[in-house]
Design a protein around this motif. Structure first.
Motif, PDB file in Angstrom:
ATOM      1  N   ARG A 150       0.824  -1.213   0.000  1.00  0.00           N
ATOM      2  CA  ARG A 150       0.000   0.000   0.000  1.00  0.00           C
ATOM      3  C   ARG A 150       0.856   1.260   0.000  1.00  0.00           C
ATOM      4  NH1 ARG A 150      -5.160   1.825   3.794  1.00  0.00           N
ATOM      5  NH2 ARG A 150      -5.433   3.798   2.703  1.00  0.00           N
ATOM      6  N   ASP A 151       2.072   1.184   0.504  1.00  0.00           N
ATOM      7  CA  ASP A 151       2.937   2.364   0.576  1.00  0.00           C
ATOM      8  C   ASP A 151       3.966   2.415  -0.542  1.00  0.00           C
ATOM      9  OD1 ASP A 151       1.784   3.668   2.630  1.00  0.00           O
ATOM     10  OD2 ASP A 151       3.456   3.511   4.033  1.00  0.00           O
ATOM     11  N   ALA A 158       0.547   2.171  -8.650  1.00  0.00           N
ATOM     12  CA  ALA A 158      -0.816   2.586  -8.328  1.00  0.00           C
ATOM     13  C   ALA A 158      -1.823   1.432  -8.371  1.00  0.00           C
ATOM     14  CB  ALA A 158      -1.254   3.716  -9.262  1.00  0.00           C
ATOM     15  N   ARG A 161      -1.387  -0.577  -5.194  1.00  0.00           N
ATOM     16  CA  ARG A 161      -1.880   0.195  -4.049  1.00  0.00           C
ATOM     17  C   ARG A 161      -3.394   0.166  -3.996  1.00  0.00           C
ATOM     18  NH1 ARG A 161       1.976   4.116  -5.679  1.00  0.00           N
ATOM     19  NH2 ARG A 161       0.290   5.432  -6.451  1.00  0.00           N
ATOM     20  N   ILE A 165      -5.770  -1.318  -0.964  1.00  0.00           N
ATOM     21  CA  ILE A 165      -6.805  -0.519  -0.302  1.00  0.00           C
ATOM     22  C   ILE A 165      -8.152  -1.224  -0.350  1.00  0.00           C
ATOM     23  CG2 ILE A 165      -8.090   1.650  -0.432  1.00  0.00           C
ATOM     24  CD1 ILE A 165      -5.516   2.979  -1.432  1.00  0.00           C
ATOM     25  N   ARG A 221       1.322  -0.045   8.947  1.00  0.00           N
ATOM     26  CA  ARG A 221       1.531   1.166   8.152  1.00  0.00           C
ATOM     27  C   ARG A 221       1.658   2.389   9.054  1.00  0.00           C
ATOM     28  NH1 ARG A 221      -1.342   4.801   4.478  1.00  0.00           N
ATOM     29  NH2 ARG A 221      -3.280   4.326   5.576  1.00  0.00           N
TER      30      ARG A 221
END
Length: 334
Positions: A150-151, A158, A161, A165, A221
């Protein structure tokens, strides 16, 4: 030209005397001490002693001692109120347990029923222990992977990510029971290779990992973001890649901040392993249900509850200790 007017000293060059505390504060402390003495005598007596000392300091004009003894008196008086409230709550609990010829004790805490079914209950609880021990490792690894994905920086990452999410939002939004039913009862009916052949234990492990992995990924995170951004900038300036920076710089520092919240999450996991009985895992809860039906008593459930408390209470105290230690290190006290 502006100027500052000097205040003329009084009493032979000494500064003005500090005003005494308001009379109302002394009276309110006296009232608290009286109630404290009535409700809980030991600390009430200590409050009365401090008030006596405060009265003596007031007569001598010693404002500092007056305020000190007033403060101590209020503390002891409020302590008496706290003890009295605690005794009322404990007394109410004892009243419930002993009411109606000890009916609550007989129904829930019959020691003979618990002793007779101790072996099957312990065997079932061992299944829960194995489940959450394996799940904790799987969840930790999976949550780190999801948090790192995610980071990931840059436009090329993208899509990954976005998927991370979506996964977090979906599995955080679904109840644990529903995930267990979908995976434990639904996947075997699909006929798909591997997943349709999972045992009940493996299905429960997969469901808990996916469910708790979404929560823990956000915890990981947050721990990564707690590290100062300058650490990453310094590492990248030395030529380390993003993943190398995470592995060598960010994650080692973030672990200290992540341990307490991760441990709290694992305490919740230990309790939620009791839900796996809905998909056929023979754990402590299913053993308790069988024993309760056979004995017509709810004492087996109390026995299982004691097993869980033996595990979760020390874990909670360990979490508190780690939080206090990290706070002390942050404040420079260690």
């Amino acid at each position: 030209m502006s100027h500052v007017e000097a205040v003329a000293p009084t009493d032979g060059g000494l500064p003005p005397a500090v005003p005494r505390p308001p009379r109302e504060k002394f009276r309110s402390t006296v009232v608290l001490a009286i109630f404290g003495t009535i409700l809980f005598l030991p600390t009430g007596i200590l409050a009365a002693i401090e008030l006596r000392r405060a009265a003596r300091a007031r007569a001598e004009g010693d404002v500092r001692r007056l305020r000190t003894h007033l403060f101590r008196g209020r503390v002891w008086a409020l302590t008496s109120l706290g003890f009295a409230a605690a005794l009322v709550i404990v007394g109410f609990g004892v009243l419930i347990v002993t009411a109606n010829n000890h009916a609550v004790w007989t129904v829930f805490f019959d020691p003979k029923v618990i002793a007779d079914n101790f072996g099957p209950l312990l065997a079932g609880f061992w299944v829960n222990v194995k489940l959450f021990l394996v799940a904790e490792v799987a969840i930790l690894v999976w949550s780190v992977v999801v948090a790192v994905v995610r980071d990931l920086p840059g436009r090329p990452a993208a899509p990954l990510r976005f998927l991370a999410i979506v996964y977090i939002d979906v599995f955080r939004g679904l109840p644990t029971m529903l995930i267990l039913l979908v995976i434990g009862l639904g996947l075997p009916r699909t006929g798909l290779p591997v997943v349709s052949g999972l045992s009940n234990f493996e299905s429960a492990l997969l469901a808990l990992t996916l469910n708790y992995g979404a929560y823990m990924a956000e915890t990981v995170r947050a721990g990564m973001h707690s590290v100062h951004p300058g650490q990453e900038s310094a590492a990248r300036s030395l030529g380390l890649s993003h993943l190398q920076t995470l592995r060598r710089v960010i994650l080692p520092q973030a672990i200290r901040n992540m341990i307490p919240p991760l441990l709290n999450g694992f305490i919740m996991l230990q309790k939620d392993t009791a839900l796996v009985s809905v998909i056929g895992v023979v754990d402590a809860l299913s053993q308790a249900q069988t024993s309760a039906n056979y004995t017509a008593s709810l004492a087996p459930y109390a026995g299982v509850a004691m097993f869980y408390l033996v595990i979760t209470i020390p874990s909670g105290r360990l979490s508190d200790y780690l939080i206090a230690r990290n706070r002390a290190k942050t404040l420079g006290k260690v």
